[in-house]
Write a protein that holds these residues in place. Structure first.
Motif, mmCIF file in Angstrom:
data_model
loop_
_atom_site.group_PDB
_atom_site.id
_atom_site.type_symbol
_atom_site.label_atom_id
_atom_site.label_comp_id
_atom_site.label_asym_id
_atom_site.label_seq_id
_atom_site.Cartn_x
_atom_site.Cartn_y
_atom_site.Cartn_z
ATOM 1 N N THR A 184 -25.653 34.909 -66.486
ATOM 2 C CA THR A 184 -26.559 34.683 -66.960
ATOM 3 C C THR A 184 -27.185 33.290 -67.580
ATOM 4 O O THR A 184 -25.891 32.154 -66.975
ATOM 5 C CB THR A 184 -26.157 34.814 -68.457
ATOM 6 O OG1 THR A 184 -26.899 34.612 -69.567
ATOM 7 C CG2 THR A 184 -24.658 34.666 -69.091
ATOM 8 N N ARG A 185 -27.850 32.422 -67.778
ATOM 9 C CA ARG A 185 -27.793 31.391 -68.242
ATOM 10 C C ARG A 185 -27.887 31.403 -70.551
ATOM 11 O O ARG A 185 -28.096 29.938 -70.545
ATOM 12 C CB ARG A 185 -29.184 30.538 -67.861
ATOM 13 C CG ARG A 185 -30.807 31.043 -68.715
ATOM 14 C CD ARG A 185 -31.603 30.363 -67.931
ATOM 15 N NE ARG A 185 -31.928 31.165 -66.663
ATOM 16 C CZ ARG A 185 -33.199 32.120 -66.507
ATOM 17 N NH1 ARG A 185 -32.901 33.040 -68.263
ATOM 18 N NH2 ARG A 185 -33.664 33.289 -65.911
ATOM 19 N N SER A 186 -27.504 32.584 -71.015
ATOM 20 C CA SER A 186 -27.433 32.229 -72.132
ATOM 21 C C SER A 186 -26.048 31.890 -72.316
ATOM 22 O O SER A 186 -25.033 31.694 -71.138
ATOM 23 C CB SER A 186 -27.673 33.323 -72.699
ATOM 24 O OG SER A 186 -28.801 34.292 -72.819
ATOM 25 N N MET A 187 -25.861 30.820 -72.917
ATOM 26 C CA MET A 187 -24.863 29.770 -73.362
ATOM 27 C C MET A 187 -25.145 28.975 -73.069
ATOM 28 O O MET A 187 -23.938 27.893 -73.906
ATOM 29 C CB MET A 187 -23.570 31.119 -73.796
ATOM 30 C CG MET A 187 -23.614 32.725 -74.500
ATOM 31 S SD MET A 187 -21.692 32.801 -74.692
ATOM 32 C CE MET A 187 -20.960 33.109 -72.479
ATOM 33 N N LEU A 188 -25.160 28.603 -72.258
ATOM 34 C CA LEU A 188 -25.293 27.883 -71.224
ATOM 35 C C LEU A 188 -25.747 25.305 -72.810
ATOM 36 O O LEU A 188 -26.837 25.756 -73.362
ATOM 37 C CB LEU A 188 -27.111 27.453 -70.421
ATOM 38 C CG LEU A 188 -25.826 27.292 -69.165
ATOM 39 C CD1 LEU A 188 -27.513 28.089 -68.294
ATOM 40 C CD2 LEU A 188 -24.813 26.919 -68.652
ATOM 41 N N PRO A 235 -28.202 26.127 -62.917
ATOM 42 C CA PRO A 235 -26.910 26.108 -63.255
ATOM 43 C C PRO A 235 -26.459 27.584 -63.447
ATOM 44 O O PRO A 235 -28.259 27.964 -64.071
ATOM 45 C CB PRO A 235 -26.730 24.916 -64.067
ATOM 46 C CG PRO A 235 -28.418 24.060 -63.959
ATOM 47 C CD PRO A 235 -28.775 24.756 -63.195
#
Lengths: 285, 256
Positions: free
Chosen positions: A124-128, A153
């Motif tokens: 996932t890209r959540s929390m980046l 990323p």
């Protein structure tokens, strides 16, 4: 002629099957469809050392923490909506009595999804860029990677496989095929991820009575089911009963006043009764 | 608070928040004041805005006040029930959501925000709700509007906890971090509308009865004056106020 398994047990048997130190996933959401009857029974059983996972933490986790049953919590958030916060959880986090792994809602639901499907990891890209990331990376629960395809990323998250999940459902047949009405949040992923799935059901029917197209959780995943009408009280179960606003307010008043007051609530409503029916009668008085 | 006795601060906040919702938006909405703003928009200028709730509810049209996202009253009129993976995954992470309308405890100069914990005067930390879907929404939706009451301590150069990334984090742009969307575009309070753009925050408008200097004094992050000056936020209309008082929040849970 083949026979169907009968997975109906008592609430007492259901809770007694959970050893100290187990990883238990709970599936209520704040003040809706919470496995309150199960939490009460586990507190009465004196179970300790649990690791609890709940994507959107609610009152059953707060009860279990207040009852001293939980050492570790994995969640994305916790509240009782407008009624208040999870005071026992927050108190235990502030005093360091409770260890925390904290995710975004999607990230934790994806870890359960990966657990259910046996995927090596999910991404996932959540929390980046957020402060959620560093403690998870330090604990080895998340890795920052680049997409092997375009170099973007992203995060890699390992599967999550709780020992047990306990899910409050509307109707189950005796083999554990279960219907959940209304929105489902992370209920399907929580059930699929868990090694042992336990159901608390408002109604039990014979095998063959449920329309298979209505089944949310197939009995093939389920190990045991118990019959506890109104087992979500004081939380709401869609289409069946509303939350009990008065009881929720008195719960929050006790929980927010301090650990002693919260324990007095448990003495009265949980340890002071021997069955959930007794609790319901006491709460209605 | 309200600088005008014809409406409360909460009512002004709900109205100003609702104006950030555009007709046609697909919006994920947090509990409390964001719900008020979104429902008001839906019943006034943005009838085709579609709301989503992370609990797995599509396009609700509730007709009575609710205690939050987990209150079945909030789900009435929905077109579909589903899962969190469908709302936060397919809709939000999948790039199908144009607006996130969310609350915050604390906001930084680039619109990053905190919904997790605050620091008390004695240095201890007080925990609140945590992310839930807030981080997913702020990381993946097209734009974010924050709706919150205005207190100086809610604006900080450095957040106690950065739950949700704004337009940049630690000098790194969203694109550099790997995040789509523009991030926070406005913080709406009961005193003002603060716009966020590529160059930072600006005092877009102050609500009727407020003076820009008084708002600036209570907003301790760098705030530019926009080209053309700080405007006055449109006053609530009789229709908006009637809707809030009669239907949306008759008991004043959120807007009193």
């Amino acid at each position: 002629m083949s026979t169907r398994p009968d997975r109906v047990v008592s609430l007492h048997e259901l809770a007694a099957g959970i050893p100290d130190g187990s990883h238990v996933a709970l599936a209520g959401f704040a003040i809706t469809r919470n496995a309150v009857a199960f939490a009460h029974e586990l507190i009465r059983a004196g179970t300790v050392g649990l690791s609890v996972t709940q994507v959107f933490g609610g009152i059953e986790t707060d009860l279990l923490v207040a009852g001293g049953a939980v050492d570790r919590l994995t969640y994305a958030s916790g509240s009782l909506d407008r009624f208040g916060l999870l005071h026992a959880v927050n108190r235990a986090l502030q005093t360091g009595r409770l260890e925390l792994s904290e995710y975004s809602g999607l990230a934790l639901a994806l870890r359960l999804h990966a657990g259910g499907l046996g995927l090596p990891f999910v991404t996932t890209r959540s929390m980046l860029g957020s402060d959620l990331l560093a403690p998870l990376v330090a604990a080895g629960q998340v890795k920052q990677i680049e997409s092997p395809f375009d170099g973007a990323p992203c995060l890699a998250l390992p599967p999550l496989r709780p020992d047990f999940s306990v899910i409050h459902v509307d109707v189950a047949d005796r083999a554990g095929n279960a219907v959940v009405d209304g929105p489902l949040w992370s209920i399907p992923e929580t059930a699929r991820a868990s090694k042992v799935v336990l159901l608390v059901s408002e109604e039990i029917v014979d095998v063959g009575e449920l329309d298979p197209s209505r089944v949310t959780i197939p009995g093939s995943l389920v190990h045991a089911v118990t019959h506890v009408p109104r087992g979500g009280h004081p939380t709401a179960v869609y289409g069946r009963y509303d939350y009990d606003a008065g009881h929720l307010r008195s719960y929050v008043a006790a929980a927010s006043a301090g650990a002693e007051e919260h324990d007095a609530y448990l003495d009265r409503f949980v340890r002071g009764v021997s069955t959930f029916d007794e609790y319901l009668a006491l709460a209605a008085a | 608070m309200s600088a005008d006795e014809r409406w409360t601060g909460g009512e002004m906040l709900a109205v100003a928040g609702s104006l950030q919702v555009q007709d046609g938006d697909v919006a994920v909405v947090g509990l409390g004041l964001p719900q008020m703003a979104a429902l008001l928009a839906q019943r006034t200028h943005a009838p085709s805005a579609r709301l989503l709730l992370e609990i797995g509810v599509f396009e609700p049209m509730p007709t009575e006040p609710s205690a939050g996202i987990a209150d079945p009253r909030m789900w009435r009129g929905a077109t579909a029930f589903g899962t969190t993976l469908e709302v936060l995954g397919v809709m939000v992470h999948g790039g199908r959501v144009s607006l996130g309308l969310l609350g915050a405890l604390q906001v930084d100069p680039w619109g990053s925000f905190n919904t997790t914990e605050v620091e008390e005067a004695d240095g201890s930390r007080r925990r609140f709700r945590g992310s839930g879907g807030g981080n997913d929404i702020s990381s993946n939706a097209g734009r974010i509007v924050i709706v919150m009451t205005h207190q100086a301590r809610k604006f900080a150069e450095t957040l106690t906890f950065l739950t949700s990334p704004g337009r940049q984090v630690g000098g790194r742009s969203r694109a550099d971090l790997g995040l789509p969307g523009e991030g926070t575009c406005a913080v709406v309070t009961d005193r003002a509308v603060i716009a966020f753009g590529p160059d930072g925050a600006a005092l877009e408008s102050v609500h009727p009865g407020e003076h820009p200097d008084a708002v600036l004094a209570d907003t301790p992050i760098p705030l530019a004056v926009p080209h053309g000056g700080t405007k006055e936020t449109p006053a609530p209309t009789a229709r908006q106020l009637a809707f809030i008082r009669n239907e949306l929040d008759p008991k004043g849970w959120y807007t009193s």
